[in-house]
Design a protein around this motif. Sequence first.
Motif, short mmCIF file in Angstrom:
data_model
loop_
_atom_site.label_atom_id
_atom_site.label_comp_id
_atom_site.label_asym_id
_atom_site.label_seq_id
_atom_site.Cartn_x
_atom_site.Cartn_y
_atom_site.Cartn_z
N CYS A 89 0.84 -1.20 0.00
CA CYS A 89 0.00 0.00 0.00
C CYS A 89 0.87 1.26 0.00
O CYS A 89 0.37 2.37 -0.15
N SER A 90 2.18 1.09 0.17
CA SER A 90 3.19 2.16 0.02
C SER A 90 4.28 1.62 -0.91
O SER A 90 5.38 1.28 -0.46
N PRO A 91 3.97 1.51 -2.21
CA PRO A 91 4.84 0.80 -3.14
C PRO A 91 6.15 1.52 -3.47
O PRO A 91 6.25 2.74 -3.37
N SER A 127 -3.50 -0.76 -8.78
CA SER A 127 -3.15 0.18 -9.86
C SER A 127 -3.26 -0.48 -11.23
O SER A 127 -3.35 0.20 -12.25
N THR A 128 -3.26 -1.82 -11.25
CA THR A 128 -3.44 -2.55 -12.51
C THR A 128 -4.71 -3.40 -12.50
O THR A 128 -5.26 -3.67 -13.56
N GLU A 129 -5.14 -3.84 -11.33
CA GLU A 129 -6.21 -4.84 -11.24
C GLU A 129 -7.55 -4.24 -10.81
O GLU A 129 -7.67 -3.71 -9.71
N TRP A 130 -8.55 -4.35 -11.67
CA TRP A 130 -9.91 -3.92 -11.32
C TRP A 130 -10.53 -4.89 -10.33
O TRP A 130 -11.16 -4.50 -9.37
N PHE A 131 -10.36 -6.18 -10.59
CA PHE A 131 -10.74 -7.21 -9.61
C PHE A 131 -9.66 -8.28 -9.65
O PHE A 131 -8.91 -8.40 -10.61
N MET A 132 -9.57 -9.03 -8.57
CA MET A 132 -8.53 -10.05 -8.47
C MET A 132 -9.16 -11.42 -8.25
O MET A 132 -10.12 -11.54 -7.49
N VAL A 133 -8.61 -12.43 -8.91
CA VAL A 133 -9.14 -13.78 -8.76
C VAL A 133 -8.77 -14.40 -7.41
O VAL A 133 -9.41 -15.35 -6.99
N GLN A 134 -7.77 -13.83 -6.76
CA GLN A 134 -7.35 -14.37 -5.46
C GLN A 134 -7.09 -13.20 -4.50
O GLN A 134 -5.95 -12.82 -4.27
N PHE A 144 -6.53 -11.16 -1.02
CA PHE A 144 -5.69 -11.56 0.11
C PHE A 144 -5.65 -10.46 1.16
O PHE A 144 -5.95 -9.30 0.88
N ARG A 145 -5.26 -10.85 2.36
CA ARG A 145 -5.06 -9.89 3.44
C ARG A 145 -3.66 -9.31 3.28
O ARG A 145 -2.68 -10.04 3.28
N CYS A 146 -3.59 -8.00 3.15
CA CYS A 146 -2.32 -7.32 2.95
C CYS A 146 -1.48 -7.42 4.23
O CYS A 146 -1.99 -7.25 5.34
N ILE A 160 -6.96 -6.86 -0.02
CA ILE A 160 -6.74 -6.39 -1.39
C ILE A 160 -7.49 -7.32 -2.33
O ILE A 160 -7.22 -8.52 -2.39
N SER A 161 -8.46 -6.75 -3.04
CA SER A 161 -9.27 -7.57 -3.95
C SER A 161 -9.48 -6.87 -5.29
O SER A 161 -10.29 -7.30 -6.10
N GLY A 162 -8.77 -5.78 -5.52
CA GLY A 162 -8.88 -5.02 -6.76
C GLY A 162 -9.40 -3.62 -6.51
O GLY A 162 -9.96 -3.32 -5.46
N SER A 163 -9.20 -2.76 -7.50
CA SER A 163 -9.56 -1.36 -7.32
C SER A 163 -11.06 -1.12 -7.26
O SER A 163 -11.51 -0.16 -6.64
N ARG A 164 -11.87 -2.00 -7.84
CA ARG A 164 -13.32 -1.80 -7.80
C ARG A 164 -13.87 -1.86 -6.37
O ARG A 164 -14.98 -1.40 -6.12
N ASN A 165 -13.11 -2.42 -5.44
CA ASN A 165 -13.56 -2.56 -4.05
C ASN A 165 -12.93 -1.54 -3.11
O ASN A 165 -12.99 -1.71 -1.89
#
Length: 176
Positions: free
Chosen positions: A79-81, A112-119, A121-123, A134-139
Amino acid sequence: MTEFVPTWTQPSHPDSILVVKGAPYKSRAHSLVALPAGALFAKITSAIPVACKTYTSVQTGKRSNIELNSDLVYCNHSCSPTLEFDMAKCEVRVAAKRPLFVGDELTFFYPSTEWFMVQPFRCECGSENCLGVISGSRNIDAVVLRKYWLNVHVKELLVEEEREASGEGSRVEIEV
């Protein structure tokens, strides 16, 4: 889901990336170079288009994904890349907000690249800005999301979603 097995000759970036293998799903990449904020870190040159999104693929457009097919796949989320993956230019840059130092973990903000993620995860980034799951930017709330560098396709999808939520649908406004 089985852990990813590389198919390319490693190391793919021997002068810039050190891959540290860990427990399953815990491998990571560290920088072998120091660069100023915003500098080019690597070109994405060995990517392979894929038909289906996977946990290792990177979204390049609204409906397109690639496998990086290089040690860049070991760049984890934060979250701080330390990096920005610019899919329109097929390049990886040092984050605009900070320089990169030798030994820094190589990370990017997956939404920043993923609208939704297939997997999802807890950051575990440990950042004071950590978003948790983290489940994608749509969320992610749009106000929070806009604090990050985002790829063009993610910005476009965000605008589309905001239009739909406001009742504008897919109406196109034309300036005259």
